[in-house]
Write a protein that holds these residues in place. Structure first.
Motif, PDB file in Angstrom:
ATOM      1  N   LEU A 270    -111.584 -23.402  34.034  1.00 61.41           N
ATOM      2  CA  LEU A 270    -111.320 -24.267  35.185  1.00 61.41           C
ATOM      3  C   LEU A 270    -110.872 -23.449  36.393  1.00 61.41           C
ATOM      4  CD1 LEU A 270    -109.502 -27.276  33.455  1.00 61.41           C
ATOM      5  CD2 LEU A 270    -111.869 -27.161  34.281  1.00 61.41           C
ATOM      6  N   GLY A 271    -110.128 -22.363  36.146  1.00 63.29           N
ATOM      7  CA  GLY A 271    -109.757 -21.487  37.252  1.00 63.29           C
ATOM      8  C   GLY A 271    -110.971 -20.834  37.885  1.00 63.29           C
ATOM      9  N   LEU A 272    -111.917 -20.394  37.051  1.00 63.66           N
ATOM     10  CA  LEU A 272    -113.159 -19.832  37.592  1.00 63.66           C
ATOM     11  C   LEU A 272    -113.926 -20.870  38.401  1.00 63.66           C
ATOM     12  CD1 LEU A 272    -114.466 -17.722  34.562  1.00 63.66           C
ATOM     13  CD2 LEU A 272    -113.157 -16.945  36.536  1.00 63.66           C
ATOM     14  N   LEU A 273    -113.944 -22.106  37.889  1.00 59.49           N
ATOM     15  CA  LEU A 273    -114.624 -23.167  38.626  1.00 59.49           C
ATOM     16  C   LEU A 273    -113.956 -23.419  39.973  1.00 59.49           C
ATOM     17  CD1 LEU A 273    -116.701 -25.453  38.808  1.00 59.49           C
ATOM     18  CD2 LEU A 273    -115.090 -26.903  37.538  1.00 59.49           C
ATOM     19  N   ALA A 274    -112.628 -23.373  39.994  1.00 59.79           N
ATOM     20  CA  ALA A 274    -111.915 -23.584  41.264  1.00 59.79           C
ATOM     21  C   ALA A 274    -112.208 -22.466  42.242  1.00 59.79           C
ATOM     22  CB  ALA A 274    -110.413 -23.690  40.995  1.00 59.79           C
ATOM     23  N   VAL A 275    -112.187 -21.210  41.760  1.00 61.15           N
ATOM     24  CA  VAL A 275    -112.487 -20.074  42.650  1.00 61.15           C
ATOM     25  C   VAL A 275    -113.917 -20.157  43.168  1.00 61.15           C
ATOM     26  CG1 VAL A 275    -112.728 -17.562  42.736  1.00 61.15           C
ATOM     27  CG2 VAL A 275    -110.771 -18.587  41.569  1.00 61.15           C
ATOM     28  N   GLY A 276    -114.856 -20.463  42.250  1.00 63.15           N
ATOM     29  CA  GLY A 276    -116.244 -20.602  42.679  1.00 63.15           C
ATOM     30  C   GLY A 276    -116.437 -21.747  43.660  1.00 63.15           C
ATOM     31  N   GLY A 277    -115.726 -22.851  43.433  1.00 60.24           N
ATOM     32  CA  GLY A 277    -115.830 -23.971  44.366  1.00 60.24           C
ATOM     33  C   GLY A 277    -115.312 -23.618  45.743  1.00 60.24           C
ATOM     34  N   GLN A 340    -126.853  -9.208  54.826  1.00 64.46           N
ATOM     35  CA  GLN A 340    -125.694  -8.916  53.985  1.00 64.46           C
ATOM     36  C   GLN A 340    -124.527  -9.850  54.289  1.00 64.46           C
ATOM     37  OE1 GLN A 340    -124.798  -4.779  54.561  1.00 64.46           O
ATOM     38  NE2 GLN A 340    -126.587  -4.059  53.379  1.00 64.46           N
ATOM     39  N   GLY A 341    -124.348 -10.151  55.557  1.00 67.52           N
ATOM     40  CA  GLY A 341    -123.288 -11.089  55.914  1.00 67.52           C
ATOM     41  C   GLY A 341    -123.574 -12.507  55.420  1.00 67.52           C
ATOM     42  N   LEU A 342    -124.875 -12.890  55.492  1.00 71.45           N
ATOM     43  CA  LEU A 342    -125.244 -14.235  55.033  1.00 71.45           C
ATOM     44  C   LEU A 342    -125.089 -14.398  53.523  1.00 71.45           C
ATOM     45  CD1 LEU A 342    -128.451 -14.792  57.217  1.00 71.45           C
ATOM     46  CD2 LEU A 342    -126.198 -15.814  57.555  1.00 71.45           C
ATOM     47  N   GLU A 343    -125.380 -13.344  52.757  1.00 72.66           N
ATOM     48  CA  GLU A 343    -125.340 -13.422  51.294  1.00 72.66           C
ATOM     49  C   GLU A 343    -123.994 -12.990  50.719  1.00 72.66           C
ATOM     50  OE1 GLU A 343    -128.554 -11.060  49.938  1.00 72.66           O
ATOM     51  OE2 GLU A 343    -130.100 -12.510  50.528  1.00 72.66           O
ATOM     52  N   LYS A 344    -123.018 -12.828  51.571  1.00 76.65           N
ATOM     53  CA  LYS A 344    -121.701 -12.435  51.095  1.00 76.65           C
ATOM     54  C   LYS A 344    -121.091 -13.540  50.227  1.00 76.65           C
ATOM     55  CE  LYS A 344    -117.286 -10.668  52.811  1.00 76.65           C
ATOM     56  NZ  LYS A 344    -116.474 -10.361  54.014  1.00 76.65           N
ATOM     57  N   GLY A 345    -120.619 -13.194  49.058  1.00 71.69           N
ATOM     58  CA  GLY A 345    -120.004 -14.148  48.137  1.00 71.69           C
ATOM     59  C   GLY A 345    -120.968 -14.798  47.168  1.00 71.69           C
ATOM     60  N   SER A 347    -123.193 -13.326  45.206  1.00 69.96           N
ATOM     61  CA  SER A 347    -123.217 -12.587  43.937  1.00 69.96           C
ATOM     62  C   SER A 347    -122.021 -12.965  43.064  1.00 69.96           C
ATOM     63  CB  SER A 347    -123.223 -11.083  44.209  1.00 69.96           C
ATOM     64  OG  SER A 347    -122.069 -10.710  44.953  1.00 69.96           O
ATOM     65  N   MET A 348    -120.874 -13.218  43.692  1.00 65.81           N
ATOM     66  CA  MET A 348    -119.706 -13.645  42.934  1.00 65.81           C
ATOM     67  C   MET A 348    -119.940 -15.029  42.305  1.00 65.81           C
ATOM     68  SD  MET A 348    -116.740 -13.088  41.736  1.00 65.81           S
ATOM     69  CE  MET A 348    -116.287 -11.588  42.603  1.00 65.81           C
ATOM     70  N   LEU A 349    -120.589 -15.930  43.058  1.00 66.74           N
ATOM     71  CA  LEU A 349    -120.916 -17.243  42.495  1.00 66.74           C
ATOM     72  C   LEU A 349    -121.832 -17.110  41.282  1.00 66.74           C
ATOM     73  CD1 LEU A 349    -121.567 -19.645  45.514  1.00 66.74           C
ATOM     74  CD2 LEU A 349    -119.755 -19.787  43.817  1.00 66.74           C
ATOM     75  N   LYS A 350    -122.784 -16.228  41.379  1.00 68.93           N
ATOM     76  CA  LYS A 350    -123.706 -16.022  40.270  1.00 68.93           C
ATOM     77  C   LYS A 350    -122.983 -15.451  39.054  1.00 68.93           C
ATOM     78  CE  LYS A 350    -128.275 -14.074  39.350  1.00 68.93           C
ATOM     79  NZ  LYS A 350    -129.385 -13.271  39.924  1.00 68.93           N
ATOM     80  N   LEU A 351    -122.063 -14.517  39.310  1.00 73.48           N
ATOM     81  CA  LEU A 351    -121.295 -13.941  38.214  1.00 73.48           C
ATOM     82  C   LEU A 351    -120.422 -14.992  37.536  1.00 73.48           C
ATOM     83  CD1 LEU A 351    -120.252 -11.531  36.589  1.00 73.48           C
ATOM     84  CD2 LEU A 351    -118.582 -11.131  38.418  1.00 73.48           C
ATOM     85  N   LEU A 352    -119.745 -15.821  38.320  1.00 74.34           N
ATOM     86  CA  LEU A 352    -118.895 -16.864  37.750  1.00 74.34           C
ATOM     87  C   LEU A 352    -119.715 -17.878  36.955  1.00 74.34           C
ATOM     88  CD1 LEU A 352    -116.442 -17.539  40.722  1.00 74.34           C
ATOM     89  CD2 LEU A 352    -116.055 -16.137  38.695  1.00 74.34           C
ATOM     90  N   ALA A 353    -120.919 -18.220  37.463  1.00 73.71           N
ATOM     91  CA  ALA A 353    -121.784 -19.162  36.747  1.00 73.71           C
ATOM     92  C   ALA A 353    -122.241 -18.604  35.405  1.00 73.71           C
ATOM     93  CB  ALA A 353    -122.985 -19.513  37.613  1.00 73.71           C
ATOM     94  N   ALA A 354    -122.428 -17.290  35.330  1.00 76.59           N
ATOM     95  CA  ALA A 354    -122.839 -16.681  34.061  1.00 76.59           C
ATOM     96  C   ALA A 354    -121.645 -16.470  33.137  1.00 76.59           C
ATOM     97  CB  ALA A 354    -123.530 -15.352  34.328  1.00 76.59           C
ATOM     98  N   LEU A 355    -120.451 -16.261  33.713  1.00 70.77           N
ATOM     99  CA  LEU A 355    -119.275 -15.973  32.905  1.00 70.77           C
ATOM    100  C   LEU A 355    -118.678 -17.229  32.266  1.00 70.77           C
ATOM    101  CD1 LEU A 355    -117.392 -13.682  32.049  1.00 70.77           C
ATOM    102  CD2 LEU A 355    -116.034 -14.127  34.093  1.00 70.77           C
ATOM    103  N   ALA A 356    -118.800 -18.388  32.929  1.00 70.32           N
ATOM    104  CA  ALA A 356    -118.178 -19.612  32.430  1.00 70.32           C
ATOM    105  C   ALA A 356    -118.698 -20.025  31.050  1.00 70.32           C
ATOM    106  CB  ALA A 356    -118.369 -20.740  33.441  1.00 70.32           C
ATOM    107  N   PRO A 357    -120.018 -20.124  30.820  1.00 72.55           N
ATOM    108  CA  PRO A 357    -120.465 -20.507  29.462  1.00 72.55           C
ATOM    109  C   PRO A 357    -120.119 -19.465  28.403  1.00 72.55           C
ATOM    110  CG  PRO A 357    -122.340 -19.938  30.833  1.00 72.55           C
ATOM    111  CD  PRO A 357    -121.161 -19.996  31.742  1.00 72.55           C
ATOM    112  N   MET A 358    -120.068 -18.189  28.801  1.00 68.77           N
ATOM    113  CA  MET A 358    -119.687 -17.173  27.825  1.00 68.77           C
ATOM    114  C   MET A 358    -118.232 -17.351  27.392  1.00 68.77           C
ATOM    115  SD  MET A 358    -121.563 -13.836  29.473  1.00 68.77           S
ATOM    116  CE  MET A 358    -121.019 -12.789  28.140  1.00 68.77           C
ATOM    117  N   LEU A 359    -117.353 -17.668  28.328  1.00 65.74           N
ATOM    118  CA  LEU A 359    -115.970 -17.960  27.972  1.00 65.74           C
ATOM    119  C   LEU A 359    -115.880 -19.223  27.117  1.00 65.74           C
ATOM    120  CD1 LEU A 359    -114.099 -17.164  31.305  1.00 65.74           C
ATOM    121  CD2 LEU A 359    -113.952 -15.905  29.164  1.00 65.74           C
ATOM    122  N   GLY A 360    -116.716 -20.220  27.431  1.00 68.57           N
ATOM    123  CA  GLY A 360    -116.744 -21.431  26.616  1.00 68.57           C
ATOM    124  C   GLY A 360    -117.132 -21.135  25.182  1.00 68.57           C
ATOM    125  N   LEU A 361    -118.132 -20.272  24.996  1.00 70.48           N
ATOM    126  CA  LEU A 361    -118.533 -19.884  23.644  1.00 70.48           C
ATOM    127  C   LEU A 361    -117.425 -19.120  22.941  1.00 70.48           C
ATOM    128  CD1 LEU A 361    -120.750 -19.748  21.508  1.00 70.48           C
ATOM    129  CD2 LEU A 361    -121.606 -17.686  22.619  1.00 70.48           C
TER     130      LEU A 361
END
Length: 444
Positions: A270-277, A340-345, A347-361
Motif C-alpha cells: 500500500l505504501g508503494l501504491l501511495a508513492v506511485g499514486g 527526458q523531462g517529460l518522461e521523468k518519474g 520509470s519509477m512508476l513502471k518499477l513500482l508496478a512490477a514490484l507490487a505483485p512480486m511483494l504480494g507473492l
C-alpha cells in the motif's frame, strides 16, 4: 582297710538324710498331681460349658436358616405371582390403550419441538406461560392428561400469535463489558430483538440478550422502530434466519480488516501504491499543464515562451545563421532534453508496478508457510483454521495486483501523453529544419 571302713561309716551316716529327702519329694509330687487334677477338672467343665453354648448357637442358626429359607420361598412365590399379574396387566394395558401409544409419541415429539422453539426463539423473552406444561409433557412417562393436551394446544396458539407481534418488552442485557442491566427492546415476532444498539442476540437458556459483533447497514434501532410504530408504519430490515445471518455478518471482514490481515507486506504494498499514486498525479498534472502551454505556443510561434515548444523555437531563432545539419542537430539535442523531462518519474512508476505483485507473492508464500506450521502443530482437524490462514495469505496477492493495475494504467497514460508531446516537438523541429533548408536553397 581304713578307707573302706570310712566309706561304710559315711554311707550309714547319710542314709537317714536320703530317706527324708525322698519322702519330701513324694509329698510334693502328690500335691502337684492333685493341683493338676483340679486344673484338668476345671478345664473339662469349661469345655463342656462351651460345647453346650456352641450347640445352642448352632441350633439357633439352623432354625434361623430354616426360617429364612421359608421366607425366601414365600417371597419367590409372591414375586412370580406378581410378575404374572404384571404381565397380564401390561397386556391388558396394551390392548386397552391401542393407538394411544402412537398418539403419546406424537404429543411428546411435538412438545419437544415446541420446547426447543421456546428456548431458541425470542418469544421466550415474554411468552413463557405454557413452558411448564410443555416440560411436564416432555418428561412424562404416562399418557398426557386432557389438561396437559389443552395446555400444549394453547401454548402452540400463543407462539403463533406471538410470531406476528411487534411488541415492546424489557429484557436482561449484557453489554460488551460484561455488565447486566434491564433494557427496553422491540420483539419483532419470532425473528429478533431490536434494542438501541440494533439487533440483539437472545440466549434462551440463560434468558439474557447480548449485542451482535456487527450490525447490518441501515439496520433498525429501538428509537427508529418507536417512531415508526407511533406513526403507524411498520417497516424494518429483518433477518429471516433469526440471527444466523447476523452471526455470519461478524465473520465478513471489512476493508480495514483485509488490510490488517495483509500484515507488514501488505502495508509495504500500500505504501508503494501511495508513492506511485503521488508520482502519477504530479506527473499527470505537469503534462496537462505542458500540453496547455504547447497549445498556446502553437497559436503564437513568433514569441517563444518558457515551455518545451518555446525552447525549441528559441533554439531555431538563435541558430538561424548555421547550416541545416547544425540546426538539425541542435534541435534534436533540445528535443532529447525535453523528452527526458517529460518522461521523468515514469520509470519509477513502471518499477513500482512490477514490484507490487512480486511483494504480494512473497507475502502469500510467507503466509502459507505459517499456515502449514500451524497445521503441523495442531493438525488439520478444523478446516476453518486452514481456510482462515490461506485467506489471510492470499490477501497480499490481492493487494499486489490491486496496486499493480492502477500503476500500470497510470504509466501507460503518462507515457502516451509524453509521446504525444514529443511527437509535437519533433514535428515542429522537422518543420523548422525544412524551413531552414528552403531558405538555404533559395539563397543559393
Amino acid at each position: 582297710m581304713k578307707i573302706k571302713a570310712l566309706a561304710i561309716s559315711l554311707c550309714l551316716f547319710t542314709l537317714p538324710f536320703a530317706a527324708s529327702a525322698t519322702s519330701t519329694l513324694v509329698e510334693k509330687t502328690q500335691q502337684e498331681q492333685q493341683l493338676q487334677k483340679a486344673h484338668n477338672a476345671k478345664r473339662e467343665a469349661g469345655f463342656k460349658l462351651t460345647e453346650k453354648e456352641i450347640k445352642q448357637q448352632r441350633d439357633a442358626l439352623i432354625a434361623q436358616r430354616d426360617q429364612l429359607q421359608r421366607e425366601t420361598q414365600q417371597l419367590s412365590n409372591t414375586f412370580s405371582g406378581n410378575e404374572n399379574k404384571l404381565a397380564k396387566l401390561e397386556e391388558q394395558l396394551r390392548l386397552e390403550t391401542g393407538s394411544l401409544g402412537e398418539l403419546f409419541g406424537v404429543v411428546r415429539q411435538t412438545a419437544k419441538e415446541m420446547q426447543a422453539e421456546i428456548n431458541f426463539s425470542v418469544t421466550g423473552a415474554d411468552r413463557t406461560t405454557y413452558h411448564g406444561v410443555v416440560e411436564d409433557i416432555v418428561d412424562a412417562k404416562a399418557l398426557p392428561s386432557m389438561k396437559q393436551l389443552t395446555g400444549l394446544w394453547q401454548g402452540m396458539t400463543d407462539q403463533i400469535v406471538a410470531s406476528s407481534e411487534l411488541r415492546e418488552v424489557s429484557v436482561p442485557f449484557i453489554n460488551g463489558e460484561g455488565y447486566q442491566s434491564d433494557v427496553n427492546a422491540y420483539r419483532l415476532g419470532s425473528i429478533g430483538l431490536i434494542g438501541e444498539q440494533g439487533y440483539l442476540s437472545w440466549d434462551g437458556k440463560r434468558q439474557v440478550a447480548k449485542p451482535y459483533l456487527k450490525q447490518p447497514e441501515n439496520g433498525p434501532a429501538f428509537s427508529t422502530l418507536n417512531t415508526l410504530t407511533q406513526s403507524g408504519l411498520q417497516a424494518a430490515v429483518v433477518d429471516p434466519s433469526r440471527g444466523v445471518m447476523l452471526e455470519q455478518l461478524a465473520n465478513s471482514p471489512e476493508l480495514s480488516d483485509r488490510i490488517e490481515h495483509g500484515g507488514v507486506v501488505g502495508k509495504i504494498i500500500l505504501g508503494l501504491l501511495a508513492v506511485g499514486g503521488i508520482i502519477a498525479l504530479f506527473r499527470g498534472a505537469k503534462l496537462v499543464v505542458i500540453r496547455q502551454q504547447i497549445k498556446a505556443q502553437l497559436k503564437n510561434p513568433s514569441q517563444p515562451g518558457n515551455n518545451p515548444l518555446g525552447r525549441v523555437l528559441g533554439v531555431y531563432s538563435k541558430e538561424q545563421n548555421r547550416t541545416v545539419e547544425a540546426l538539425e542537430l541542435r534541435l534534436l539535442e533540445t528535443i532529447v532534453d525535453e523528452q527526458q523531462g517529460l518522461e521523468k518519474g515514469l520509470s519509477m512508476l513502471k518499477l513500482l508496478a512490477a514490484l507490487a505483485p512480486m511483494l504480494g507473492l512473497l507475502g502469500t508464500v510467507t503466509g502459507m508457510i505459517e499456515t502449514f506450521q500451524v497445521i503441523t502443530q495442531f493438525g488439520n482437524g478444523d478446516p476453518t483454521v486452514m481456510a482462515g490462514g490461506i485467506s489471510m495469505a492470499l490477501v497480499t496477492t490481492v493487494l499486489g495486483l490491486v496496486a499493480a493495475m492502477p500503476l500500470l494504467l497510470a504509466h501507460n497514460i503518462l507515457s502516451t501523453q509524453a509521446d504525444t508531446i514529443r511527437n509535437i516537438l519533433e514535428k515542429q523541429g522537422i518543420s523548422l529544419v525544412a524551413e531552414q533548408a528552403e531558405k538555404a536553397g533559395s539563397a543559393a
